[in-house]
Enzyme design. Structure first.
Site, mmCIF file in Angstrom:
data_model
loop_
_atom_site.group_PDB
_atom_site.id
_atom_site.type_symbol
_atom_site.label_atom_id
_atom_site.label_comp_id
_atom_site.label_asym_id
_atom_site.label_seq_id
_atom_site.Cartn_x
_atom_site.Cartn_y
_atom_site.Cartn_z
ATOM 1 N N LYS A 105 -21.136 -15.674 2.089
ATOM 2 C CA LYS A 105 -21.111 -17.134 2.341
ATOM 3 C C LYS A 105 -20.656 -17.458 3.755
ATOM 4 C CE LYS A 105 -16.919 -16.198 0.283
ATOM 5 N NZ LYS A 105 -16.287 -15.763 -0.916
ATOM 6 N N GLU A 129 -28.270 -16.093 -3.250
ATOM 7 C CA GLU A 129 -27.761 -16.808 -4.433
ATOM 8 C C GLU A 129 -26.269 -16.574 -4.661
ATOM 9 O OE1 GLU A 129 -29.546 -18.909 -6.990
ATOM 10 O OE2 GLU A 129 -27.399 -19.277 -6.900
ATOM 11 N N GLY A 134 -20.705 -17.458 -7.151
ATOM 12 C CA GLY A 134 -20.888 -16.134 -7.769
ATOM 13 C C GLY A 134 -22.014 -16.033 -8.779
ATOM 14 N N ILE A 136 -23.182 -18.136 -10.990
ATOM 15 C CA ILE A 136 -23.922 -19.337 -11.420
ATOM 16 C C ILE A 136 -25.188 -19.461 -10.561
ATOM 17 C CG2 ILE A 136 -23.832 -21.834 -11.761
ATOM 18 C CD1 ILE A 136 -20.790 -21.696 -11.623
ATOM 19 N N GLY A 187 -7.939 -10.313 -7.989
ATOM 20 C CA GLY A 187 -9.113 -10.038 -7.148
ATOM 21 C C GLY A 187 -9.995 -11.244 -6.857
ATOM 22 N N ASP A 201 -13.120 -21.699 2.376
ATOM 23 C CA ASP A 201 -14.097 -20.981 1.546
ATOM 24 C C ASP A 201 -14.992 -21.989 0.800
ATOM 25 O OD1 ASP A 201 -14.934 -18.390 0.042
ATOM 26 O OD2 ASP A 201 -14.407 -19.786 -1.555
ATOM 27 N N LYS A 205 -19.206 -22.965 1.207
ATOM 28 C CA LYS A 205 -20.144 -23.057 0.074
ATOM 29 C C LYS A 205 -20.769 -24.454 0.020
ATOM 30 C CE LYS A 205 -17.507 -19.530 -2.396
ATOM 31 N NZ LYS A 205 -16.335 -19.300 -3.248
HETATM 32 P P1 NAP Z 1 -14.856 -5.586 -0.691
HETATM 33 O O1 NAP Z 1 -14.427 -5.275 -2.067
HETATM 34 O O2 NAP Z 1 -13.837 -5.684 0.372
HETATM 35 O O3 NAP Z 1 -15.927 -4.467 -0.270
HETATM 36 C C1 NAP Z 1 -16.466 -4.365 1.011
HETATM 37 C C2 NAP Z 1 -17.280 -3.094 1.096
HETATM 38 O O4 NAP Z 1 -17.959 -3.042 2.342
HETATM 39 C C3 NAP Z 1 -16.453 -1.826 1.001
HETATM 40 O O5 NAP Z 1 -17.165 -0.832 0.296
HETATM 41 C C4 NAP Z 1 -16.285 -1.377 2.464
HETATM 42 O O6 NAP Z 1 -16.218 0.017 2.626
HETATM 43 C C5 NAP Z 1 -17.582 -1.882 3.061
HETATM 44 N N1 NAP Z 1 -17.437 -2.302 4.446
HETATM 45 C C6 NAP Z 1 -16.747 -3.362 4.912
HETATM 46 N N2 NAP Z 1 -16.855 -3.453 6.251
HETATM 47 C C7 NAP Z 1 -17.639 -2.433 6.626
HETATM 48 C C8 NAP Z 1 -18.114 -1.972 7.877
HETATM 49 N N3 NAP Z 1 -17.815 -2.605 9.006
HETATM 50 N N4 NAP Z 1 -18.906 -0.874 7.901
HETATM 51 C C9 NAP Z 1 -19.203 -0.228 6.766
HETATM 52 N N5 NAP Z 1 -18.798 -0.614 5.528
HETATM 53 C C10 NAP Z 1 -18.007 -1.696 5.475
HETATM 54 O O7 NAP Z 1 -15.690 -6.938 -0.645
HETATM 55 P P2 NAP Z 1 -16.375 -7.702 -1.875
HETATM 56 O O8 NAP Z 1 -15.345 -8.488 -2.611
HETATM 57 O O9 NAP Z 1 -17.242 -6.787 -2.637
HETATM 58 O O10 NAP Z 1 -17.247 -8.803 -1.105
HETATM 59 C C11 NAP Z 1 -18.433 -8.459 -0.444
HETATM 60 C C12 NAP Z 1 -19.178 -9.719 0.008
HETATM 61 O O11 NAP Z 1 -19.524 -10.488 -1.123
HETATM 62 C C13 NAP Z 1 -18.384 -10.635 0.933
HETATM 63 O O12 NAP Z 1 -19.261 -11.245 1.839
HETATM 64 C C14 NAP Z 1 -17.835 -11.669 -0.039
HETATM 65 O O13 NAP Z 1 -17.559 -12.917 0.590
HETATM 66 C C15 NAP Z 1 -19.003 -11.810 -0.983
HETATM 67 N N6 NAP Z 1 -18.636 -12.294 -2.314
HETATM 68 C C16 NAP Z 1 -17.664 -11.668 -3.013
HETATM 69 C C17 NAP Z 1 -17.364 -12.130 -4.280
HETATM 70 C C18 NAP Z 1 -16.318 -11.444 -5.100
HETATM 71 O O14 NAP Z 1 -16.091 -11.867 -6.239
HETATM 72 N N7 NAP Z 1 -15.666 -10.399 -4.624
HETATM 73 C C19 NAP Z 1 -18.043 -13.228 -4.821
HETATM 74 C C20 NAP Z 1 -19.062 -13.835 -4.068
HETATM 75 C C21 NAP Z 1 -19.344 -13.360 -2.811
HETATM 76 P P3 NAP Z 1 -15.043 0.919 1.970
HETATM 77 O O15 NAP Z 1 -15.294 0.880 0.501
HETATM 78 O O16 NAP Z 1 -15.218 2.271 2.538
HETATM 79 O O17 NAP Z 1 -13.770 0.252 2.374
HETATM 80 N N1 HSE Z 2 -12.221 -16.217 -2.964
HETATM 81 C C1 HSE Z 2 -13.391 -16.722 -3.606
HETATM 82 C C2 HSE Z 2 -12.946 -17.631 -4.749
HETATM 83 C C3 HSE Z 2 -14.246 -15.578 -4.119
HETATM 84 O O1 HSE Z 2 -11.749 -17.651 -5.075
HETATM 85 O O2 HSE Z 2 -13.782 -18.347 -5.285
HETATM 86 C C4 HSE Z 2 -15.657 -15.994 -4.487
HETATM 87 O O3 HSE Z 2 -16.373 -16.505 -3.410
#
Ligand code: NAP
Ligand code: HSE
Length: 431
Positions: A105, A129, A134, A136, A187, A201, A205
């Site tokens: 986002k 999406e 997330g 939805i 998390g 954040d 969105k």
């Molecule tokens: P996360 O748990 O921190 O995972 C990030 C992953 O990317 C890790 O595997 C990390 O490697 C890798 N990574 C990060 N920077 C890197 C780099 N410079 N080079 C190579 N690999 C790299 O993050 P996440 O929560 O899955 O979120 C990922 C994306 O989805 C973000 O844009 C977030 O805003 C979005 N998002 C997340 C959620 C949620 O519920 N978490 C919901 C909606 C959207 P390592 O494993 O080796 O550290």
């Molecule tokens: N930090 C975000 C939240 C994660 O609390 O909604 C999903 O974008």
């Protein structure tokens, strides 16, 4: 049929969910797209890190070129986060004719328009999406399901962390810091939760939602933002007493050709459909000129819910590949951006004041509101134990932002007003 090869950028919370869904739902995916779907390479930061998945380590790389320059990879899924470097990687991927799915986002709110243009020029799909709410499917609902309607208003609980904090403070009387820590442990919260609690954040969105819903390029800077860090137990308690629930609300409203978009702690009438959305859940209320009220509810974050949106985008890309229609979505918004001025934005307001507890003070306050043509819908007055102070809690009828700001300035200058304790926007039942 040849499998579709996917390069995955990131194997964290969302990336792990993507691997699981592609593995566990392979039959369903085969049925949908008519061929196997395989992840070929995965970009990570630290290949030696312990993972919750049993993954073939030879699939891991730290070099993005191993994915974006691999001619066998058809689709790049970006779930690593980051802005500038990530943008560069995705642009190179699309120039190499790879379709992109992202959950990012931050990136889409800041550079979505540029990335969509690159996608269009290279006949690539760029789907996002998972970037809003997330699990939805709200973006698809706006773009496809409601495509024949004119969206008038969107109100969203689009940040799970703040909804969790406000729910726990309000229902269980728990302290802000304590509940924020829970949200971090569970998390939902970002690595630095400032962007959650200060509304950024949600603003990202809302910029994405408003751009799609109003077909107008709404930038992050166009979203007026305030967060929940100053919300107190007293505000929640008085709100409850007056029939309201506090939520961090993303608000997007169109009147004529002009729009306003904001994120702010808002007291919602208990009967509003969004008032019952609890804990980390998200919901987006959409009012369309023809359809009327709709509401989309579900998990706004988390590994499998977010990955569901990501993999559904992947299915969309592969279906387009089969039909040979990738990259055909229009990228130019239909309308030029026109933002409302403050004098065109109207709301009801909750206001909590500490005043001198003496005769005539309330009349002085009333006369200030009256001079701007603003009357009260609800009033509470309670004694405060110290210093001959009274606490006044008001809910106004609708006032323009311009008038309300002037009222606050005049109240601040009134000798009898000791402190303006808090003020929030108030939203009624629905449109
Ligand atoms: P996360 O748990 O921190 O995972 C990030 C992953 O990317 C890790 O595997 C990390 O490697 C890798 N990574 C990060 N920077 C890197 C780099 N410079 N080079 C190579 N690999 C790299 O993050 P996440 O929560 O899955 O979120 C990922 C994306 O989805 C973000 O844009 C977030 O805003 C979005 N998002 C997340 C959620 C949620 O519920 N978490 C919901 C909606 C959207 P390592 O494993 O080796 O550290
Ligand atoms: N930090 C975000 C939240 C994660 O609390 O909604 C999903 O974008």
């Amino acid at each position: 049929m040849n499998p579709i090869s996917v390069g995955l950028l990131g194997l964290g919370t969302v990336g792990t969910g993507v691997v699981k869904i592609i593995e566990n739902h392979q039959d369903k995916l085969m049925h949908q797209v008519g061929c196997p779907v395989k992840i070929k390479k995965i970009l990570v930061q630290d290949p030696a890190k312990a993972r919750t998945l049993d993954i073939d380590k030879t699939m891991l790389t730290t070099n993005p070129d191993d994915i974006i320059l691999d001619p066998e990879i058809d689709v790049v899924i970006e779930v690593m986060g980051g802005i500038d470097d990530t943008k560069g990687i995705l642009i190179e991927a699309m120039k190499g004719k790879k379709h992109v799915v992202t959950a990012n986002k931050d990136l889409m709110a800041l550079h979505g328009s540029e990335l969509l243009t690159v996608a269009y020029e290279n006949q690539c799909d760029l789907f996002y999406e998972a970037s809003v709410a997330g699990g939805i499917p709200i973006l698809r609902s706006l773009v496809d399901g409601l495509s024949s309607d004119r969206i008038i208003k969107m109100m969203g609980i689009v940040n799970g962390t703040t909804n969790y904090i406000l729910t726990k403070m309000s229902k269980e009387g728990r302290a802000y810091e304590d509940v924020l820590k829970d949200a971090q442990d569970l998390g939902f919260a970002e690595a630095d939760p400032t962007s959650d609690v200060e509304g950024l954040d949600a603003a990202r969105k809302m910029a994405i939602l408003a751009t799609l819903g109003f077909s107008m390029k709404v930038d992050l800077d166009d979203v007026k933002v305030s967060g929940i860090s100053a919300v107190t137990d007293d505000d929640l308690r008085y709100g409850k007493q007056l029939g309201y629930t506090m939520k961090l609300i993303g608000f997007a409203h169109r009147e004529g050709e002009k729009v306003e978009v904001s994120v702010a702690p808002t007291l919602l009438s208990d009967s509003h459909p969004l008032a019952s959305v609890q804990n980390e859940y998200n919901a987006v209320y959409v009012y369309g000129e023809a359809v009327g009220e709709t509401m989309f509810y579900g998990p706004g974050a988390g590994s499998l819910p977010t990955a569901t949106a990501v993999v559904s985008d992947l299915v969309g890309v592969i279906k387009n590949l089969r039909l040979g229609v990738n990259g055909r979505s229009a990228v130019t918004p239909q309308y030029p951006k026109q933002l409302k001025d403050d004098c065109e934005k109207f709301s009801k307001y909750f206001l909590r004041l500490h005043v001198q507890d003496e005769v005539g003070v309330f009349a002085e306050i009333t006369s200030i509101f009256a001079s701007f043509g603003v009357s009260f819908e609800k009033i509470l007055q309670l004694p405060v134990k110290k210093n001959e102070t009274a606490e006044i809690v008001l809910v106004t009828h609708r006032a323009s932002v311009t008038s309300y700001k002037q009222i606050l300035t005049e109240l601040e200058n009134l000798k009898a007003v000791k402190k303006i304790k808090s003020s929030y926007r108030v939203e009624g039942n629905s449109l």
